[in-house]
Design a protein around this motif. Structure first.
Motif, PDB file in Angstrom:
ATOM      1  N   GLU A  55       8.780   0.436  12.959  1.00 15.74           N
ATOM      2  CA  GLU A  55       7.304   0.403  13.097  1.00 15.74           C
ATOM      3  C   GLU A  55       6.791   0.909  14.483  1.00 15.74           C
ATOM      4  OE1 GLU A  55       3.553  -2.538  12.370  1.00 15.74           O
ATOM      5  OE2 GLU A  55       5.122  -2.685  11.116  1.00 15.74           O
ATOM      6  N   ASN A 237      -5.223   1.370   4.807  1.00 16.19           N
ATOM      7  CA  ASN A 237      -3.681   0.859   4.753  1.00 16.19           C
ATOM      8  C   ASN A 237      -3.199   1.469   3.812  1.00 16.19           C
ATOM      9  OD1 ASN A 237      -3.983  -0.728   7.077  1.00 16.19           O
ATOM     10  ND2 ASN A 237      -4.765  -2.576   5.976  1.00 16.19           N
ATOM     11  N   LYS A 239       0.773   1.694   1.436  1.00 11.27           N
ATOM     12  CA  LYS A 239       2.437   1.361   1.506  1.00 11.27           C
ATOM     13  C   LYS A 239       2.823   1.854   0.274  1.00 11.27           C
ATOM     14  CE  LYS A 239       5.313  -2.904   1.918  1.00 11.27           C
ATOM     15  NZ  LYS A 239       5.570  -4.036   2.212  1.00 11.27           N
ATOM     16  N   THR A 241       6.485   2.269  -1.948  1.00  9.00           N
ATOM     17  CA  THR A 241       8.020   1.880  -2.036  1.00  9.00           C
ATOM     18  C   THR A 241       8.350   2.617  -3.321  1.00  9.00           C
ATOM     19  OG1 THR A 241       7.544  -0.376  -3.014  1.00  9.00           O
ATOM     20  CG2 THR A 241       7.763  -0.309  -0.619  1.00  9.00           C
ATOM     21  N   LYS A 246       9.888   5.241   1.458  1.00 10.01           N
ATOM     22  CA  LYS A 246       9.358   4.226   1.946  1.00 10.01           C
ATOM     23  C   LYS A 246       8.382   4.465   3.043  1.00 10.01           C
ATOM     24  CE  LYS A 246      12.093   1.528  -0.392  1.00 10.01           C
ATOM     25  NZ  LYS A 246      12.828   2.541  -1.277  1.00 10.01           N
ATOM     26  N   GLU A 248       4.785   3.314   5.214  1.00  4.79           N
ATOM     27  CA  GLU A 248       3.650   2.334   5.432  1.00  4.79           C
ATOM     28  C   GLU A 248       2.896   2.720   6.755  1.00  4.79           C
ATOM     29  OE1 GLU A 248       3.143  -2.486   6.169  1.00  4.79           O
ATOM     30  OE2 GLU A 248       5.117  -1.568   6.498  1.00  4.79           O
TER      31      GLU A 248
END
Length: 264
Positions: A55, A237, A239, A241, A246, A248
């Motif tokens: 991140e 935001n 996210k 998966t 993946k 974010e």
């Protein structure tokens, strides 16, 4: 996926039906142009593997966080119903020798590597506002809409020649409210807040959330021309998966804006 389609179905049907009704009416049409002096904060990580990469924030890759975003908007109204359609896109670029190692899209960027970065964000928005309270001094409306956002980022390690890139897109059905208080016949204060959060898929989950808020002073010059001066904040935001990808994203835009609109 079924939850996503169900979440989009109702606002889409309402928007299409209401747009058709407004198109056949003799309502008011407005063109509005806004310039948003936004400051961006963003944290992201992505990997095609089973685990997330590092991140990191934009300051880690030397990206300029200030940007003037142009927003183009068409509004039409009939009775107590108003339709807004808007579009904007923005691009950021940066270059820096990174001081901490990071992993992005299974590429390792080492300390001292020169990294050139690019980021793009695009928004297409359609919203209906239903007037619930109308008086000479105040106006309140319920807002239902759909925002479609596309995101792209690229990190080019000049030192090694490797390029990591990621694309993401999310439809965001939302709801909220709009309030206008008139201080006189030609001056008013207004505010708007819309938001959403939902998830879809099974064990692997995609979870987008979004809110947008603004407050402004409006000054009118007769019935055809007006200007707005205000502040706007947008938080996205995302996210994902699902599958083997993946991603974010934590994206914040905020800053003052000025707008001018012409009524036909």
């Amino acid at each position: 996926m079924r939850k996503l389609l169900m979440g989009l179905a109702l606002p889409a049907i309402v928007l299409v039906a209401s747009s058709a009704a407004l198109a056949q009416s003799q309502g008011t049409a407005v063109f509005r142009y806004s310039l948003w002096d936004s400051e961006m904060k963003c944290e992201l990580r992505a990997s095609p593997g089973l685990t997330f990469g590092t991140e990191f924030s934009l300051s880690d890759i030397g990206m300029d966080r200030k940007e003037n975003i142009e927003i183009w908007e068409i509004l039409t109204a009939q009775g107590k119903m108003q339709l807004n359609i808007s579009y904007w896109e923005s691009r950021w670029e940066g270059s820096a020798q990174i001081t901490t190692p990071l992993v992005y899209e299974n590429i390792t960027y080492n300390v001292g590597d020169l990294v050139n970065s690019k980021m793009k964000l695009k928004s297409v928005d359609a919203a209906l506002t239903f007037s619930l309270l109308v008086s000479y001094k105040a106006w309140f409306g319920l807002v239902l809409g759909v925002k479609y956002m596309e995101y792209y980022t690229e990190l080019w390690d000049v030192s090694t020649g490797q390029i990591g890139e990621e694309r993401a897109a999310a439809p965001l059905p939302y709801a909220g409210g709009n309030l206008v208080l008139m201080l006189g016949s030609q001056v008013g204060l207004g505010g708007r807040l819309v938001l959403t959060q939902y998830s879809y898929s099974g064990t692997n989950v995609s979870v987008p959330s979004f809110y947008e808020a603004d407050a402004y002073l409006e000054v009118r010059a007769g019935n055809s021309l007006a200007a707005q001066f205000g502040v706007r904040t947008m938080q996205l935001n995302y996210k994902n998966t699902t599958g083997g990808d993946k991603v974010e994203i934590k994206h914040l835009l905020r800053g003052p804006y000025a707008a001018v609109y012409l009524r036909f």
